[in-house]
Design a protein around this motif. Structure first.
Motif, PDB file in Angstrom:
ATOM      1  N   HIS A  16     -16.437  42.904 -11.948  1.00  0.00           N
ATOM      2  CA  HIS A  16     -16.545  43.218 -13.507  1.00  0.00           C
ATOM      3  C   HIS A  16     -15.607  43.317 -14.380  1.00  0.00           C
ATOM      4  O   HIS A  16     -15.829  43.354 -15.473  1.00  0.00           O
ATOM      5  CB  HIS A  16     -17.720  44.453 -13.339  1.00  0.00           C
ATOM      6  CG  HIS A  16     -18.738  44.073 -12.556  1.00  0.00           C
ATOM      7  ND1 HIS A  16     -19.749  42.901 -12.802  1.00  0.00           N
ATOM      8  CD2 HIS A  16     -19.237  44.810 -11.627  1.00  0.00           C
ATOM      9  CE1 HIS A  16     -20.446  43.022 -11.973  1.00  0.00           C
ATOM     10  NE2 HIS A  16     -20.565  44.331 -11.224  1.00  0.00           N
ATOM     11  N   LEU A  17     -14.412  44.075 -13.779  1.00  0.00           N
ATOM     12  CA  LEU A  17     -13.389  43.993 -14.845  1.00  0.00           C
ATOM     13  C   LEU A  17     -12.060  44.016 -14.028  1.00  0.00           C
ATOM     14  O   LEU A  17     -11.671  44.294 -13.263  1.00  0.00           O
ATOM     15  CB  LEU A  17     -13.370  45.714 -15.256  1.00  0.00           C
ATOM     16  CG  LEU A  17     -12.022  46.278 -15.831  1.00  0.00           C
ATOM     17  CD1 LEU A  17     -11.800  45.557 -17.166  1.00  0.00           C
ATOM     18  CD2 LEU A  17     -12.233  47.681 -16.175  1.00  0.00           C
ATOM     19  N   ARG A  18     -11.120  43.069 -14.646  1.00  0.00           N
ATOM     20  CA  ARG A  18     -10.047  42.591 -14.300  1.00  0.00           C
ATOM     21  C   ARG A  18      -8.982  42.425 -15.565  1.00  0.00           C
ATOM     22  O   ARG A  18      -9.401  42.151 -16.581  1.00  0.00           O
ATOM     23  CB  ARG A  18      -9.737  41.400 -13.391  1.00  0.00           C
ATOM     24  CG  ARG A  18     -10.087  40.237 -14.021  1.00  0.00           C
ATOM     25  CD  ARG A  18     -10.229  38.962 -12.688  1.00  0.00           C
ATOM     26  NE  ARG A  18     -10.537  37.947 -13.523  1.00  0.00           N
ATOM     27  CZ  ARG A  18     -10.024  37.056 -14.303  1.00  0.00           C
ATOM     28  NH1 ARG A  18      -8.640  37.115 -14.151  1.00  0.00           N
ATOM     29  NH2 ARG A  18     -10.509  36.015 -14.929  1.00  0.00           N
ATOM     30  N   PHE A  19      -7.547  42.720 -15.170  1.00  0.00           N
ATOM     31  CA  PHE A  19      -6.639  43.028 -16.294  1.00  0.00           C
ATOM     32  C   PHE A  19      -5.679  41.345 -16.136  1.00  0.00           C
ATOM     33  O   PHE A  19      -5.282  41.128 -14.875  1.00  0.00           O
ATOM     34  CB  PHE A  19      -5.771  44.003 -16.148  1.00  0.00           C
ATOM     35  CG  PHE A  19      -6.336  45.078 -16.539  1.00  0.00           C
ATOM     36  CD1 PHE A  19      -6.768  45.786 -17.806  1.00  0.00           C
ATOM     37  CD2 PHE A  19      -7.365  45.888 -15.352  1.00  0.00           C
ATOM     38  CE1 PHE A  19      -7.513  46.706 -17.890  1.00  0.00           C
ATOM     39  CE2 PHE A  19      -7.978  47.050 -15.716  1.00  0.00           C
ATOM     40  CZ  PHE A  19      -8.175  47.458 -17.043  1.00  0.00           C
ATOM     41  N   PRO A  33     -22.685  40.151 -15.094  1.00  0.00           N
ATOM     42  CA  PRO A  33     -23.653  38.922 -14.949  1.00  0.00           C
ATOM     43  C   PRO A  33     -25.022  39.590 -15.486  1.00  0.00           C
ATOM     44  O   PRO A  33     -25.575  40.581 -15.179  1.00  0.00           O
ATOM     45  CB  PRO A  33     -23.840  38.516 -13.612  1.00  0.00           C
ATOM     46  CG  PRO A  33     -22.449  38.849 -13.120  1.00  0.00           C
ATOM     47  CD  PRO A  33     -21.963  40.217 -13.902  1.00  0.00           C
ATOM     48  N   GLY A  34     -25.825  38.913 -16.131  1.00  0.00           N
ATOM     49  CA  GLY A  34     -27.220  39.260 -16.924  1.00  0.00           C
ATOM     50  C   GLY A  34     -27.092  40.065 -17.984  1.00  0.00           C
ATOM     51  O   GLY A  34     -27.913  40.366 -18.548  1.00  0.00           O
ATOM     52  N   ALA A  35     -25.794  40.666 -18.316  1.00  0.00           N
ATOM     53  CA  ALA A  35     -25.817  41.864 -19.263  1.00  0.00           C
ATOM     54  C   ALA A  35     -24.697  41.284 -20.482  1.00  0.00           C
ATOM     55  O   ALA A  35     -24.955  40.973 -21.514  1.00  0.00           O
ATOM     56  CB  ALA A  35     -25.005  43.025 -18.637  1.00  0.00           C
ATOM     57  N   PRO A  52     -23.616  39.540 -25.574  1.00  0.00           N
ATOM     58  CA  PRO A  52     -24.687  39.883 -24.569  1.00  0.00           C
ATOM     59  C   PRO A  52     -25.308  38.581 -24.052  1.00  0.00           C
ATOM     60  O   PRO A  52     -25.030  37.757 -24.758  1.00  0.00           O
ATOM     61  CB  PRO A  52     -25.573  40.805 -25.440  1.00  0.00           C
ATOM     62  CG  PRO A  52     -25.204  40.524 -27.075  1.00  0.00           C
ATOM     63  CD  PRO A  52     -23.610  39.769 -27.032  1.00  0.00           C
ATOM     64  N   ALA A  53     -25.558  38.779 -22.810  1.00  0.00           N
ATOM     65  CA  ALA A  53     -26.362  37.674 -22.217  1.00  0.00           C
ATOM     66  C   ALA A  53     -27.288  36.803 -22.929  1.00  0.00           C
ATOM     67  O   ALA A  53     -27.234  35.616 -22.902  1.00  0.00           O
ATOM     68  CB  ALA A  53     -26.747  38.126 -20.744  1.00  0.00           C
ATOM     69  N   GLY A 144     -21.812  46.422 -22.563  1.00  0.00           N
ATOM     70  CA  GLY A 144     -22.982  45.888 -21.993  1.00  0.00           C
ATOM     71  C   GLY A 144     -23.949  44.999 -22.838  1.00  0.00           C
ATOM     72  O   GLY A 144     -23.336  44.314 -23.703  1.00  0.00           O
ATOM     73  N   ALA A 145     -25.259  45.247 -22.753  1.00  0.00           N
ATOM     74  CA  ALA A 145     -26.059  44.472 -23.598  1.00  0.00           C
ATOM     75  C   ALA A 145     -25.905  44.909 -25.055  1.00  0.00           C
ATOM     76  O   ALA A 145     -25.986  44.190 -25.846  1.00  0.00           O
ATOM     77  CB  ALA A 145     -27.598  44.436 -23.243  1.00  0.00           C
ATOM     78  N   THR A 146     -25.517  46.109 -25.195  1.00  0.00           N
ATOM     79  CA  THR A 146     -25.156  46.607 -26.407  1.00  0.00           C
ATOM     80  C   THR A 146     -23.506  46.724 -26.444  1.00  0.00           C
ATOM     81  O   THR A 146     -22.944  47.231 -25.484  1.00  0.00           O
ATOM     82  CB  THR A 146     -25.631  47.835 -26.892  1.00  0.00           C
ATOM     83  OG1 THR A 146     -25.360  48.787 -26.022  1.00  0.00           O
ATOM     84  CG2 THR A 146     -27.195  47.740 -27.062  1.00  0.00           C
TER      85      THR A 146
END
Ligand code: BG6
Length: 306
Positions: A16-19, A33-35, A52-53, A144-146
Motif C-alpha cells: 500500500h505504501l512505498r517510497f 485497491p478499490g479505494a 479515489p477509485a 483513501g476514498a476521501t
C-alpha cells in the motif's frame, strides 16, 4: 533526509505504501485497491496526485512541466503555504507562500486503517534561517476514498507567533468556463488583481470569465466545485480555516509562468483553504492550531434525456 530504502523499511506498508527516489526528491506512492491511488512528495509534504477509485478523472491538477527536484516549489497538487501566504508581510524579498513548500519534510509515522493510509510529516525548523521563532509544523494526510490533510502549528516559544497559511489546492476540472464554485455567497473578498479597491461581497455562485485571484475572509463554510460536464461535484470541507482563496491565472499569467503549460489554464482552478490577511492566527506560548481540509468526489446522476 532518510533515503528511500530506509523509509521503506521503517514506514512502508506492504503493497500500500512505498517510497521511491526521483530527481533528488523522494515520492511516497500509495495504492489502496478499490479505494484510491496517490502520490506525495516529501519535498513540501505535498500531495501531487490523488484519485479515489470511483472517480474517472483525476481530482488534482498538476503541471506536466513541474520538476520534482527539491529546488523550487512544485506546481500542482496541494502545496502547503506556511507560515505566510503570498508575500512575506514585512520582507517582500522572502519566498512567496512561506517555506513549507520548499523544504524537505521528515516522515514521522505511517499506518493503514480501513482502506485509509495515514502519513505524518514533520518539519525541522530549529536551524531554519527564515523561521527565527521556535515553532513546529506537522502535516497529517489520510488518503483513501476521501483525502484529508491537517496542518498543525505549534508555538514552542515564549513569545506569540503570528502566521498565515493555505492548503493551495489545485483542482482538475473539465473547463473553467463550465464550472461554478459554491460556498462563498455573501462573503467578503479582496480582489488581489485590484487590491486597493477594498472589499467586495460575493453574490451567489462564482463563475469564471477572466483571471481570478480572490481572498475570501471569514469564510468558514465548505466549498463545492460543480463540474456538470464531468458529472461530479468536488466537495472541500474544512476546519480551523477562516479564509478561502480562489485562483485561475487565465491566459497571460499562465503564459508568464515557466512551469505552467500555456494551454492548461482552462483545466484547473485553485480553491485554497487557510487563514490569510486579517484572518491570520496568533498563537500564545505553547498553543497550537490545526487547519484541515477533507475532499471528496460526489458523482452526479446523469440527467434524464429532454
Ligand atoms: C495564489 C495567489 O494562491 O497563488 C496568486 O492568490 C498566486 O496571487 C498563485 O499567483 C501562485 O503563486 P505561486 O507563488 O505558486 O506562483
Amino acid at each position: 533526509m532518510m533515503d528511500s530504502a530506509s523509509l521503506n523499511t521503517e514506514f512502508g506498508l506492504a503493497k500500500h505504501l512505498r517510497f521511491e527516489a526521483q530527481d533528488g526528491n523522494i515520492l511516497a506512492l500509495i495504492d489502496i485497491p478499490g479505494a484510491a491511488q496517490a502520490v506525495v512528495s516529501l519535498f513540501g509534504a505535498q500531495v501531487l496526485f490523488w484519485r479515489p477509485a470511483h472517480s474517472l478523472q483525476p481530482v488534482l491538477w498538476a503541471s506536466s512541466l513541474a520538476s520534482y527536484a527539491p529546488t523550487k516549489a512544485i506546481r500542482g497538487g496541494i502545496p502547503v503555504c506556511w507560515p505566510w501566504f503570498g508575500a512575506h508581510p514585512v520582507e517582500p524579498g522572502l519566498p512567496a507562500h512561506g517555506v513549507a513548500r520548499i523544504r524537505a519534510w521528515r516522515v514521522i509515522a505511517s499506518g493503514l486503517d480501513n482502506d485509509v493510509v495515514m502519513l505524518k510529516f514533520g518539519l525541522n525548523l530549529d536551524q531554519d534561517p527564515l523561521i527565527p521563532q521556535p515553532v513546529g509544523c506537522e502535516v497529517t494526510l489520510r488518503i483513501g476514498a476521501t483525502l484529508s490533510i491537517d496542518v498543525r502549528t505549534h508555538n514552542r516559544g515564549q513569545s506569540e507567533f503570528v502566521f498565515t497559511e493555505a492548503l493551495h489546492s489545485y483542482f482538475s476540472i473539465s473547463n473553467i468556463e463550465a464550472i461554478s464554485v459554491d460556498g462563498l455567497d455573501t462573503r467578503q473578498y479582496l480582489d488581489q488583481l485590484n487590491a486597493t479597491a477594498g472589499l467586495h461581497t460575493q453574490a451567489g455562485s462564482i463563475r469564471f470569465s477572466g483571471e481570478t485571484d480572490r481572498i475570501y475572509l471569514r469564510a468558514e463554510d465548505r466549498c463545492v466545485i460543480n463540474d456538470p460536464s464531468w458529472g461530479r461535484r468536488l466537495r472541500i470541507a474544512k476546519h480551523g480555516s477562516q479564509s478561502t482563496v480562489v485562483w485561475n491565472p487565465w491566459i497571460d499569467k499562465a503564459a508568464a509562468m515557466g512551469d505552467f503549460p500555456n494551454d492548461d489554464w482552462p483545466y484547473m482552478v485553485c480553491v485554497e483553504s487557510g487563514n490569510c490577511l486579517t484572518d491570520r492566527i496568533t498563537l500564545q506560548a505553547c498553543q497550537s492550531h490545526v487547519t484541515g481540509i477533507r475532499i471528496d468526489v460526489e458523482t452526479l446522476a446523469p440527467s434524464p434525456p429532454p
